[in-house]
Enzyme design. Structure first.
Site, mmCIF file in Angstrom:
data_model
loop_
_atom_site.group_PDB
_atom_site.id
_atom_site.type_symbol
_atom_site.label_atom_id
_atom_site.label_comp_id
_atom_site.label_asym_id
_atom_site.label_seq_id
_atom_site.Cartn_x
_atom_site.Cartn_y
_atom_site.Cartn_z
ATOM 1 N N GLY A 77 0.634 -1.232 0.186
ATOM 2 C CA GLY A 77 -0.290 -0.350 -0.036
ATOM 3 C C GLY A 77 1.169 1.319 0.051
ATOM 4 N N GLY A 156 -6.825 -8.267 -5.813
ATOM 5 C CA GLY A 156 -5.887 -8.478 -6.595
ATOM 6 C C GLY A 156 -4.859 -9.618 -6.066
ATOM 7 N N ARG A 238 -6.697 -1.657 4.576
ATOM 8 C CA ARG A 238 -6.755 -0.854 5.435
ATOM 9 C C ARG A 238 -7.499 -0.180 5.821
ATOM 10 N NH1 ARG A 238 -2.263 -2.110 4.377
ATOM 11 N NH2 ARG A 238 -0.964 -0.057 3.973
ATOM 12 N N ASP A 262 -7.213 -6.815 10.770
ATOM 13 C CA ASP A 262 -5.424 -6.876 10.645
ATOM 14 C C ASP A 262 -5.277 -5.408 10.289
ATOM 15 O OD1 ASP A 262 -3.045 -7.837 10.684
ATOM 16 O OD2 ASP A 262 -2.382 -7.271 9.333
ATOM 17 N N HIS A 286 -1.841 -5.549 12.267
ATOM 18 C CA HIS A 286 -1.217 -4.680 11.258
ATOM 19 C C HIS A 286 -0.290 -5.963 11.086
ATOM 20 C CE1 HIS A 286 -1.196 -1.613 7.630
ATOM 21 N NE2 HIS A 286 -0.703 -3.446 7.441
HETATM 22 O O1 LIG Z 1 1.030 -3.109 2.126
HETATM 23 C C1 LIG Z 1 1.438 -3.785 2.868
HETATM 24 O O2 LIG Z 1 2.542 -3.471 2.764
HETATM 25 C C2 LIG Z 1 0.502 -4.157 4.687
HETATM 26 O O3 LIG Z 1 -0.163 -3.324 4.707
HETATM 27 C C3 LIG Z 1 1.664 -4.299 4.774
HETATM 28 O O4 LIG Z 1 1.814 -5.896 6.007
#
Ligand SMILES: O=C(O)[C@H](O)CO
Length: 321
Positions: A77, A156, A238, A262, A286
């Site tokens: 992300g 994805g 997210r 998460d 997370h």
């Molecule tokens: O975007 C990311 O890499 C994930 O959320 C990391 O855990």
């Protein structure tokens, strides 16, 4: 003597192999992943290794100076990065998709199972001496994945990997929704459907979308009201994709069966947060990509992205180029 390009690694906890790749070519400086330390160390750098979810704002970019040419984020992300601003400044950006698909999909399946089988609630019941034969046969009943319908919002790499894992669970139907049909949908035997159809028909709904202006707050009261009362919601994307007050209300009023999260808002979640008091909500801090192997691969990919850009070639996983 040719001057080496300078790279700032904004974290003291990056796996050694990634640092080695950078040190073999560049003048590498490492600092704490805190804004003050970054502002102090960033002037004059050509490349930046960004591993935290800290916002990479204009103040930091200004402080770096116009020679900054490459940013590597150690995450899939990049909602904490202003990509159009990087584009405007001619700074290349790379992220770390793909290498984390397995680890994030594992956490998604873990949350799905834990929430549907009430693992945290059941453990607390033992600790509070509420496990008794008097509870009878209808105590602590959960939902089964076998013969269920699984819905993926955002097919994805992570979504595809979740489907592949759940194939072993005798799922009846896999549905997915998004901007349009994807070739990988057919490959994994998932049907492309509209969002409302997915919500009304799924027993498990996995949120796998990136955070964008379009997906912010998309999992809201309307969304939860369309889900089955017996359905489980899992979020590995997210926190801001969810209207958290709406989710809390849906869980409290048993409009949905349970949630496994998460990601949430804020992160880190305060220890007295309302989400933690809900018996039908399972939370991990997370941890999606948090395995030794995956974090190492993410760090190496970030180092390679920065190195490629500073050497004038395309990053392996470019976002802005
Ligand atoms: O975007 C990311 O890499 C994930 O959320 C990391 O855990």
């Amino acid at each position: 003597m040719i001057k080496k390009a300078k790279v700032l690694v904004a974290s003291y906890t990056i796996p050694e192999e990634a640092i080695r790749i950078l040190r073999s070519q560049f003048d590498v400086r490492v600092c704490e992943a805190k804004k003050d330390a970054i502002l102090l160390n960033i002037p004059g750098v050509d490349g930046l290794f960004w591993s935290s979810h800290l916002r990479l704002d204009d103040e930091i970019l200004d402080k770096a100076g116009p020679q900054l040419k490459a940013v590597g984020v150690m995450s899939a992300g990049y909602d904490h990065i202003n990509t159009s601003e990087l584009q405007r400044r001619g700074i290349k950006l790379g992220n770390t998709p793909i290498v984390l698909n397995d680890a994030v999909a594992d956490i998604a399946v873990l949350l799905c199972l834990a929430a549907s089988r009430r693992i945290v609630e059941a453990r607390i019941a033992i600790e509070e001496s509420r496990w008794s034969f008097d509870n009878g046969t209808q105590w602590m009943l959960g939902q089964e994945i076998s013969e269920s319908t699984v819905g993926i919002v955002g097919l994805g790499g992570v979504g595809v990997t979740i489907v592949r894992r759940l194939k072993g669970f005798n799922v009846n139907r896999f549905l997915y929704t998004g901007h349009g049909e994807k070739p990988e949908g057919a490959t994994i035997g998932a049907e492309f459907v509209g969002l409302d159809y997915l919500l009304t028909n799924s027993d498990f709904v996995f949120a796998c979308v990136p955070l964008t202006s379009e997906t912010e707050n998309m999992f809201n009261a309307r969304f939860f009201s369309l889900m089955k009362r017996t359905a489980v919601f899992v979020n590995v994307s997210r926190g801001a994709t969810v209207n958290q007050n709406d989710l809390i209300a849906a869980l409290k009023e048993n409009k949905i069966f349970a949630a496994g999260l998460d990601v949430m808002t804020p992160e880190p979640l305060p220890s007295d947060h309302e989400l933690l008091k809900l018996p039908n909500c399972v939370i991990t801090p997370h941890l999606g990509s948090a395995t030794k192997k995956t974090r190492e691969n993410m760090a190496i990919l970030t180092a390679k992205n920065i190195s490629n850009a500073l050497n004038g070639t395309l990053m392996e996983t470019p976002v802005v180029w």
